[in-house]
Structures are given as C-alpha cells and as structure tokens.
Motif scaffolding. Structure first.
Motif, PDB file in Angstrom:
ATOM      1  N   VAL A 146       4.075  -9.444   5.273  1.00  0.00           N
ATOM      2  CA  VAL A 146       4.218  -8.285   6.152  1.00  0.00           C
ATOM      3  C   VAL A 146       4.690  -7.098   5.329  1.00  0.00           C
ATOM      4  O   VAL A 146       5.567  -7.218   4.485  1.00  0.00           O
ATOM      5  CB  VAL A 146       5.223  -8.593   7.288  1.00  0.00           C
ATOM      6  CG1 VAL A 146       5.422  -7.367   8.174  1.00  0.00           C
ATOM      7  CG2 VAL A 146       4.746  -9.781   8.096  1.00  0.00           C
ATOM      8  N   SER A 147       4.106  -5.928   5.581  1.00  0.00           N
ATOM      9  CA  SER A 147       4.551  -4.719   4.889  1.00  0.00           C
ATOM     10  C   SER A 147       5.260  -3.808   5.890  1.00  0.00           C
ATOM     11  O   SER A 147       4.986  -3.828   7.093  1.00  0.00           O
ATOM     12  CB  SER A 147       3.374  -3.991   4.241  1.00  0.00           C
ATOM     13  OG  SER A 147       2.473  -3.501   5.216  1.00  0.00           O
ATOM     14  N   TYR A 148       6.199  -3.002   5.373  1.00  0.00           N
ATOM     15  CA  TYR A 148       7.046  -2.160   6.210  1.00  0.00           C
ATOM     16  C   TYR A 148       7.020  -0.726   5.679  1.00  0.00           C
ATOM     17  O   TYR A 148       6.980  -0.497   4.459  1.00  0.00           O
ATOM     18  CB  TYR A 148       8.496  -2.637   6.186  1.00  0.00           C
ATOM     19  CG  TYR A 148       8.738  -4.047   6.663  1.00  0.00           C
ATOM     20  CD1 TYR A 148       9.156  -4.286   7.969  1.00  0.00           C
ATOM     21  CD2 TYR A 148       8.579  -5.140   5.813  1.00  0.00           C
ATOM     22  CE1 TYR A 148       9.413  -5.580   8.417  1.00  0.00           C
ATOM     23  CE2 TYR A 148       8.827  -6.430   6.247  1.00  0.00           C
ATOM     24  CZ  TYR A 148       9.244  -6.650   7.552  1.00  0.00           C
ATOM     25  OH  TYR A 148       9.488  -7.926   7.987  1.00  0.00           O
ATOM     26  N   SER A 149       7.106   0.228   6.584  1.00  0.00           N
ATOM     27  CA  SER A 149       7.423   1.588   6.171  1.00  0.00           C
ATOM     28  C   SER A 149       8.904   1.636   5.823  1.00  0.00           C
ATOM     29  O   SER A 149       9.653   0.682   6.066  1.00  0.00           O
ATOM     30  CB  SER A 149       7.114   2.563   7.301  1.00  0.00           C
ATOM     31  OG  SER A 149       7.985   2.329   8.399  1.00  0.00           O
ATOM     32  N   ALA A 150       9.368   2.771   5.278  1.00  0.00           N
ATOM     33  CA  ALA A 150      10.780   2.869   4.909  1.00  0.00           C
ATOM     34  C   ALA A 150      11.679   2.685   6.126  1.00  0.00           C
ATOM     35  O   ALA A 150      12.683   1.963   6.076  1.00  0.00           O
ATOM     36  CB  ALA A 150      11.045   4.216   4.242  1.00  0.00           C
ATOM     37  N   SER A 151      11.350   3.305   7.245  1.00  0.00           N
ATOM     38  CA  SER A 151      12.197   3.181   8.434  1.00  0.00           C
ATOM     39  C   SER A 151      12.137   1.774   9.013  1.00  0.00           C
ATOM     40  O   SER A 151      13.151   1.230   9.462  1.00  0.00           O
ATOM     41  CB  SER A 151      11.780   4.211   9.486  1.00  0.00           C
ATOM     42  OG  SER A 151      10.426   4.016   9.877  1.00  0.00           O
ATOM     43  N   GLU A 183       0.852  -1.195   0.000  1.00  0.00           N
ATOM     44  CA  GLU A 183       0.000   0.000   0.000  1.00  0.00           C
ATOM     45  C   GLU A 183       0.886   1.243   0.000  1.00  0.00           C
ATOM     46  O   GLU A 183       2.085   1.153   0.252  1.00  0.00           O
ATOM     47  CB  GLU A 183      -0.933  -0.015   1.210  1.00  0.00           C
ATOM     48  CG  GLU A 183      -0.212  -0.120   2.545  1.00  0.00           C
ATOM     49  CD  GLU A 183      -0.030  -1.548   3.000  1.00  0.00           C
ATOM     50  OE1 GLU A 183       0.063  -1.742   4.224  1.00  0.00           O
ATOM     51  OE2 GLU A 183       0.033  -2.455   2.143  1.00  0.00           O
ATOM     52  N   PRO A 184       0.346   2.419  -0.296  1.00  0.00           N
ATOM     53  CA  PRO A 184       1.179   3.630  -0.392  1.00  0.00           C
ATOM     54  C   PRO A 184       2.060   3.824   0.839  1.00  0.00           C
ATOM     55  O   PRO A 184       1.595   3.763   1.982  1.00  0.00           O
ATOM     56  CB  PRO A 184       0.140   4.755  -0.519  1.00  0.00           C
ATOM     57  CG  PRO A 184      -1.042   4.095  -1.166  1.00  0.00           C
ATOM     58  CD  PRO A 184      -1.073   2.698  -0.611  1.00  0.00           C
ATOM     59  N   GLY A 185       3.345   4.051   0.576  1.00  0.00           N
ATOM     60  CA  GLY A 185       4.278   4.302   1.656  1.00  0.00           C
ATOM     61  C   GLY A 185       4.801   3.071   2.362  1.00  0.00           C
ATOM     62  O   GLY A 185       5.583   3.181   3.316  1.00  0.00           O
ATOM     63  N   ARG A 186       4.404   1.889   1.901  1.00  0.00           N
ATOM     64  CA  ARG A 186       4.841   0.660   2.562  1.00  0.00           C
ATOM     65  C   ARG A 186       5.342  -0.339   1.513  1.00  0.00           C
ATOM     66  O   ARG A 186       4.969  -0.265   0.340  1.00  0.00           O
ATOM     67  CB  ARG A 186       3.718   0.052   3.409  1.00  0.00           C
ATOM     68  CG  ARG A 186       3.220   0.997   4.502  1.00  0.00           C
ATOM     69  CD  ARG A 186       2.250   0.311   5.436  1.00  0.00           C
ATOM     70  NE  ARG A 186       2.879  -0.679   6.291  1.00  0.00           N
ATOM     71  CZ  ARG A 186       3.534  -0.403   7.413  1.00  0.00           C
ATOM     72  NH1 ARG A 186       3.668   0.843   7.828  1.00  0.00           N
ATOM     73  NH2 ARG A 186       4.062  -1.369   8.146  1.00  0.00           N
ATOM     74  N   HIS A 187       6.174  -1.277   1.984  1.00  0.00           N
ATOM     75  CA  HIS A 187       6.818  -2.216   1.072  1.00  0.00           C
ATOM     76  C   HIS A 187       6.875  -3.600   1.693  1.00  0.00           C
ATOM     77  O   HIS A 187       6.862  -3.749   2.917  1.00  0.00           O
ATOM     78  CB  HIS A 187       8.248  -1.753   0.751  1.00  0.00           C
ATOM     79  CG  HIS A 187       8.319  -0.349   0.234  1.00  0.00           C
ATOM     80  ND1 HIS A 187       8.307   0.758   1.076  1.00  0.00           N
ATOM     81  CD2 HIS A 187       8.377   0.138  -1.029  1.00  0.00           C
ATOM     82  CE1 HIS A 187       8.362   1.861   0.343  1.00  0.00           C
ATOM     83  NE2 HIS A 187       8.414   1.517  -0.930  1.00  0.00           N
ATOM     84  N   ARG A 188       6.936  -4.610   0.822  1.00  0.00           N
ATOM     85  CA  ARG A 188       7.137  -5.989   1.272  1.00  0.00           C
ATOM     86  C   ARG A 188       8.570  -6.399   0.942  1.00  0.00           C
ATOM     87  O   ARG A 188       9.113  -6.026  -0.100  1.00  0.00           O
ATOM     88  CB  ARG A 188       6.137  -6.941   0.611  1.00  0.00           C
ATOM     89  CG  ARG A 188       4.711  -6.722   1.103  1.00  0.00           C
ATOM     90  CD  ARG A 188       3.787  -7.870   0.672  1.00  0.00           C
ATOM     91  NE  ARG A 188       2.475  -7.751   1.273  1.00  0.00           N
ATOM     92  CZ  ARG A 188       1.451  -7.085   0.753  1.00  0.00           C
ATOM     93  NH1 ARG A 188       1.600  -6.494  -0.406  1.00  0.00           N
ATOM     94  NH2 ARG A 188       0.299  -7.018   1.379  1.00  0.00           N
ATOM     95  N   LEU A 189       9.156  -7.192   1.839  1.00  0.00           N
ATOM     96  CA  LEU A 189      10.554  -7.578   1.698  1.00  0.00           C
ATOM     97  C   LEU A 189      10.697  -9.094   1.718  1.00  0.00           C
ATOM     98  O   LEU A 189       9.953  -9.787   2.400  1.00  0.00           O
ATOM     99  CB  LEU A 189      11.397  -7.017   2.853  1.00  0.00           C
ATOM    100  CG  LEU A 189      11.301  -5.533   3.196  1.00  0.00           C
ATOM    101  CD1 LEU A 189      12.218  -5.231   4.382  1.00  0.00           C
ATOM    102  CD2 LEU A 189      11.673  -4.666   2.002  1.00  0.00           C
ATOM    103  N   ARG A 190      11.682  -9.579   0.968  1.00  0.00           N
ATOM    104  CA  ARG A 190      12.232 -10.929   1.157  1.00  0.00           C
ATOM    105  C   ARG A 190      13.747 -10.771   1.164  1.00  0.00           C
ATOM    106  O   ARG A 190      14.305 -10.095   0.295  1.00  0.00           O
ATOM    107  CB  ARG A 190      11.803 -11.892   0.040  1.00  0.00           C
ATOM    108  CG  ARG A 190      10.346 -12.306   0.111  1.00  0.00           C
ATOM    109  CD  ARG A 190      10.092 -13.606  -0.641  1.00  0.00           C
ATOM    110  NE  ARG A 190      10.440 -13.504  -2.041  1.00  0.00           N
ATOM    111  CZ  ARG A 190      10.577 -14.557  -2.858  1.00  0.00           C
ATOM    112  NH1 ARG A 190      10.443 -15.779  -2.387  1.00  0.00           N
ATOM    113  NH2 ARG A 190      10.874 -14.393  -4.135  1.00  0.00           N
TER     114      ARG A 190
END
Length: 716
Positions: free
Chosen positions: A502-507, A477-484
């Motif tokens: 799980v989604s993360y903000s930049a920080s 979603e806007p401003g958030r990212h998923r990582l592997r």
C-alpha cells in the motif's frame, strides 16, 4: 573409509520417513515439505517458510524468532513440533537481485529449521549424494501421504538447477511439493530438493489454463541439486561436510596432537576404548573392537570433524586433566575445531528453546554489551548464525597468569543469563560452568565476567528504555510512500503494519503513524513521548517526514509528526555497507555522555578530508554539519558510514544555520526532545526559529529490523 565412518551410509528404512511437513501456524495446512537434516534440524525452501508464515513468497528478510509447526515421521509416529529458522538463505536471481514476477528460476531459497523435538522423534538422517542426469527419483507432497509420490527423471543436474520430467501417468508435482527431498531408489539416497514446477500457459481471455497443445511443456519441474545445496549451506556456515579434506600432517597442531594422544594412550586397547566413546559422542560409526584406530587416524578425526576435539577433551577431562590441557593447547593452533562438543551444543540450544522470546529479542543487545569491541556480526537475523559466529571468536583477552581465556560465547551467555528469570538463569550458568571446567579455565575468570554481566544488568534496569515506533519509509510513485511500522516497548521491535504494497500520501502516512502511536498502552509509554525512528535509505535522509501533517477534515489539531513527537532518522544501509566501522559505532555510542562534538562548517573541506578527521577523532560521538546542501549531504553520509551515532544538520539553510547554533546548547542525549521543541517553535515563530532541523540518531543499544531495499514479489 577409515576407522571413524559416517552413520547412515546405507538407509534401510522407509524413504518417506525422511520427509518433514512444514505447516502454517494459522490453519495447520501444509505449506510444503522438508528433509530431515540432523537430529534436530530440517531443511526446506525459504519460500515455503514465507508461505507458512503468511509473508510475501520471496521475502528476503529472515523471520527471526517466529515459530511454525513441523510434522515429523519417526519412531514415535507422526507428531508436530515447534520450529524456528536457524539458517536463512534468501531467494535471489542469478544477478543477486530480489526474485520478482517473471522470474521462473532463482538461486538460494533454503532454510534450515531447528525443531524442538525429543531425541527419539526423528529418524536418522539419510545419505545424500550429488544429482546427475539420468537418475530416476521420487518426490512426495509435503503431507508425506504415501499416495502422493511422483516419479521423475533427472534430465539435467550438474548446474545450479536440476530439471526433472515426470511420467505421463501417476501423480504430478504441484503446490505443496516444494522443499521436499528427491529420493533416488537405486542409490538409496537423496539427490536434491524440489523447488518449483512449470505450469501450462494460461488463456489470456479466460485466465484459465489454455487448451492442451503438443507444443506445451508437460510435467517439468526443477530442483536444487544436492551438490548446490551443500555449497549454499557451507557458505552460510550451516553445513559441515561429511567428507573433509584430510588433515595436513605438516600442521603444527597435527604433530602436537599426535604426541599428546600417543603419550596419553600408549596402549592400543586404551586408544580403541576412548575412540569408540568419541565416535559415539560425535554420532559416527567406528571400526569395531578388534582393531583400534592408528594415532594418525585419531588425529585426522580430531582435526576434520568440527566437534571431535571438544568431545575428546570432554571425555578425557574426567580421566587425565594434564593430558586434556595438552590437547587443548595443541587444538588452539588449529582452525577447524569448534568450541563446543556435540553434547554442549545440543544442550545450549535446548536451554535457549526454553528462554522467553522477549529475552531472545535482546540477544543482540547482550552481545554488544559483552563484546563492545568485536567485529561485525552476521546480519541474517538468525540466532543460530549468531551463535555459530560467536563460537568461532577467540577469548576476550583477559586471563590469569597467561592461562586460557574465557571464550567470547561464554561471556555472552553470562550477559544473556542475567536477563532471564531464576530457573533459566541457573540453567545457563550451569552450562557455562561445565564448558569452562572442560576448558580448564579458572573459575575466578568466569566469575569476573559473571560479575561484569550483573553490573550491566543493574545499569540496564536503572536505565528505562524509551518506547519507540520505527517506520521504514520508501518512495513509491511521485508524492507517495510505502511504510512498514514496528513498535518497541523495550523487548525489541514487533511489526504492527504488514501492508507493504500500500502506498500513502504524506498526510495519509502521518495519519497511519498517529494511529499506531495512539494505540500504545499508556503504561508502556510512561511520562515520555515515544521516539519516532524513521528508517530510510541514504537518498532519503532529507525526506521531511517530521513536517508531515495527519489532520483529517473533521479534526481540530494539525497533527504534525515532528512537533508532537521526537522524530529522528536512521540509515542502517550506510552502517551495513561499511561493517568494519561497527565496533567504532558501538565505542562512540558507549561514550554518548562524555564524547566529543565536532562542527563541520568549512565549505572548502571535501568528504574525504572529513573522513580523515573522523578517523583521527574516534571519541567523537556527535557531529553538526553547517555547509551548503551539495557538500552537506556527502559529509552527512560519511559521518554515518564511519559510525558517528548522532549527526545534526539543517535541511533548509545553505550556511550559518540557526539550528546548529541553537542545538549546540542541548546535551547530546537530550537532542531528540530538543529538536522536537525547536520544530514546535518553528511553527509558532518561524522568524525566530527559521531552521528545519534533521537529527540522525543511531542507538547501538537498540535493534532495528532487517530492511529490504527492494520489495519482493511473488513469481508468476
């Protein structure tokens, strides 16, 4: 049927013996069933493998070298053996998309497992025939327990999906049946694989199953018909049809082989003797001792069974070297025969099962070193698929006095062997020596390739691999990212983060990455900072991951990723969508220290003109792009798509970038550290260092994980 005939045309054993149990490594419980396919292979559903390994049910990426236990029912009784995926056909919708919630039918969803079991642990494969409406069939739970059989009727079986209705009494198909075979007692054969079942509707208020209604669907399941299984496996190179089209008598190879066989075995009794040996080597039945095969039947078999010609020359080499060379010369004109005999093929897999996982993880690196100019290799993540592809490649173009060339597969195995410890290296070299001798290739030719491999190994040992942390970043979603996240200390990427939902903000994302970086063993890092390789799609090449700060409220330092660590971006999507440029990419990367640098700063040139220039300058290894953003992004993508391994640009400036001017003084191999230093200077003195550098870095000597561009979801 012919003189050479398939074994197992009728099956007299216990049908449930063809059922294999695919179990979960973590607790040993049954994930689903499987069908014994060959002497060391089992066929099941890909989603059963995903479930067994604790992955998302419809994960599309192949599991790689992960192992799982498979239980077999054979002459030795019930025993469990380790297995890994040999061929992977991911689940997909009819439109080719990822299967998700709401999809109740799909295609693909097949996995061939190679089982590390003794030869006498598996019953002979059963007969398989096409599914058709009206067949009465039986399925078993993956446990293979006798009492779990469910009787069903095929209602429709001539499409991509077969629909089955169960009887009102007895066992119903449910969880744990997926991947198991459908046995037709009247036909004494398997007709398909169970995939899924339709469950009753749920009560929206309670979440449980709704009260029964006569309108509800009752005991309906669906399966993949065997004719569809054959088509899927054949397209993946995982299945050789038992009944092939007859050889073309006008084929030059056919005529030459007939002449060679007739000359080598003018006596029918001699021809019958060697034909029976050949049938045994290929695992097929023969026409008996009374009547030998005709020369035409013999030739047909050599050109239609994929490994018959190799098996024939293996037998013939011991009797008549001249006749063997003549057969091999004729066989090289044909397209169907494979390089290895059944014995050589089985022995290679046996040897590779004993090779350390760390070495197998570097198999791709060895292939690229051995065959730097080869075309694209399969991207499915399966060692078996790569071996099958290598087996089909021709020699490496160098031979003594115009003789046979060293096959690509043998060259690759020389490079793999030098990565192995002594006993494993000796086994692989003895295997290569045997194949090389059967093919009549001079020992000196293979010795030259062995020397090349040893030189490469010495070079690799002196060039220590930098520790990498790879992170796939996808927008949520806007401003958030998923990582592997993966770590690679030199033996290939190992995944350390699996919470893809799980989604993360930049920080938050920066803190998660810093946590992984801090967990690396000091001995593995040495004196260098780990390289952070950000894996993105082409729309996210300018995502400012290097500027993300991971400072928590109670921390003193900002924790800026691109300031603390050399951070680069990599877009595997562009290379994989343009696979014909993979040889160019490897060629350019091999000349990283000596290749040319190009600067594109003319805003009047469009991406097509850049493409033409790059095709003319195949020695260019580095490109600096200094044009306005609208044009810049297109040029960057063209550079990456055609295999330029290093591209530098400034995401902040329109033109006359300080980044491009400053980085021109940095050696190409030192750019990751140079860019990190520049970013630190930007934070300290933004007026003197005003740029926002981006470094795209595609190392052809290091592997990246197979990425999925859309997250798979479990079907309802």
């Amino acid at each position: 049927m012919g003189w050479f005939r398939p074994l197992g045309a009728m099956y007299g054993g216990i049908p449930v013996a063809c059922v294999a149990s695919v179990r979960r490594p973590r607790d040993g419980k049954v994930a689903g069933g499987g069908l014994v396919l060959g002497h060391d292979t089992v066929l099941t559903c890909a989603h059963v493998v995903n479930d067994a390994l604790g992955r998302e049910l419809f994960e599309t990426a192949a599991p790689g070298l992960e192992e799982l236990p498979v239980e077999l029912r054979g002459p030795r009784g019930h025993d469990r053996y380790p297995a890994r995926v040999a061929h992977w056909i991911a689940p997909r919708t009819r439109d080719g998309d990822v299967v998700g919630a709401g999809d109740d039918e799909w295609l693909g969803d097949l996995a061939v497992l190679r089982v590390d079991a003794p030869d006498d642990a598996i019953e002979p494969p059963v007969r398989r025939i096409a599914m058709r409406a009206g067949q009465e069939v039986r399925a078993w739970h993956g446990s293979g327990a006798d009492a779990t059989f469910a009787d069903l009727t095929v209602k429709s079986g001539d499409g991509n999906v077969g629909y089955l209705d169960g009887q009102a009494t007895g066992m119903a198909v449910g969880p744990g049946y997926s991947g198991g075979p459908l046995w037709s007692p009247p036909d004494n054969a398997v007709v398909g694989l169970v995939v899924a079942h339709f469950m009753p509707p749920r009560d929206p208020r309670t979440g449980g199953y709704a009260a029964h209604s006569p309108q509800h669907l009752i005991r309906r399941s669906w399966a993949v018909p065997w004719q569809r299984v054959e088509a899927e496996l054949r397209s993946a190179g995982a299945f050789a049809a038992e009944e092939r089209a007859p050889a073309d008598s006008d084929d030059p190879a056919y005529v030459l082989l007939m002449d060679a066989i007739d000359a080598a075995f003018p006596s029918p009794s001699e021809r019958g003797d060697i034909a029976r040996q050949l049938a045994g080597a290929c695992g097929v039945g023969d026409g008996g001792e009374v009547t030998p095969p005709t020369v035409e039947e013999f030739t047909d078999f050599l050109l239609t069974h994929p490994r018959a010609l190799a098996a024939f020359t293996e037998i013939l080499r011991r009797r008549d070297a001249t006749a063997t060379d003549r057969v091999l010369a004729a066989g090289r004109l044909a397209h169907g025969p494979r390089l290895l005999s059944p014995r050589e093929y089985a022995r290679l897999h046996q040897l590779l099962r004993g090779v350390d996982k760390a070495v197998l993880g570097r198999f791709g690196e060895a292939v690229r070193a051995a065959l730097p100019l080869a075309a694209a290799f399969p991207g499915g993540g399966s060692l078996d698929a790569l071996l099958d592809h290598l087996e089909a490649l021709h020699g490496d173009g160098r031979s003594d006095d115009g003789g046979p060339r060293v096959p690509a597969l043998l060259r690759v195995m020389e490079y793999v062997s030098v990565l192995c410890p002594g006993p494993q290296r000796a086994g692989l070299r003895m295997w290569s020596d045997g194949v090389n001798a059967r093919l009549g290739i001079p020992r000196s030719a293979l010795g030259e390739r062995r020397s090349d491999a040893q030189d490469w190994a010495r070079e690799v040992r002196t060039r220590s691999a930098r520790v990498r942390v790879l992170v796939e970043v996808r927008r949520a979603e806007p401003g958030r990212h998923r990582l592997r996240i993966w770590c690679d200390e030199g033996a290939g990427p190992r995944q350390v983060s699996t919470a893809a939902a799980v989604s993360y903000s930049a920080s938050e994302a920066a803190r998660e990455l810093l946590r992984v970086l801090e967990s690396l063993r000091p001995a593995s890092v040495g004196g260098e900072r780990p390289l952070v390789e950000v894996l993105v799609d082409r729309t996210s090449l300018n995502l400012p991951v290097d500027e993300w700060e991971g400072r928590a409220p109670d921390e003193i330092v900002p924790g800026v990723l691109g300031v603390e660590f050399p951070l680069v971006v990599h877009c595997p999507e562009l290379l994989r969508r343009h696979e014909r440029f993979l040889p160019d990419w490897r060629h350019r990367w091999s000349r990283l220290d000596s290749g040319a640098t190009l600067v594109f700063s003319d805003a009047s040139k469009d991406p097509n003109q850049i493409y033409y220039e790059l095709m003319e300058k195949l020695d260019a290894v580095r490109v600096c792009v200094d044009v306005p953003p609208g044009l810049r992004d297109g040029i960057v993508q063209v550079c990456l798509a055609v295999g330029v391994p290093v591209v530098v640009w400034d995401r902040g400036q329109d033109k006359d970038s300080h980044v491009v001017r400053h980085m021109a003084e940095v050696a190409t191999r030192e750019l990751p550290d140079g860019v990190r230093s520049y970013r630190a200077n930007t934070m300290a003195n933004p007026l003197e260092f005003p740029g926002r550098p981006v470094l795209a870095w595609a190392d052809a000597d290091r592997t990246v994980p197979r990425l999925h561009l859309t997250e798979p979801q479990e079907s309802a």
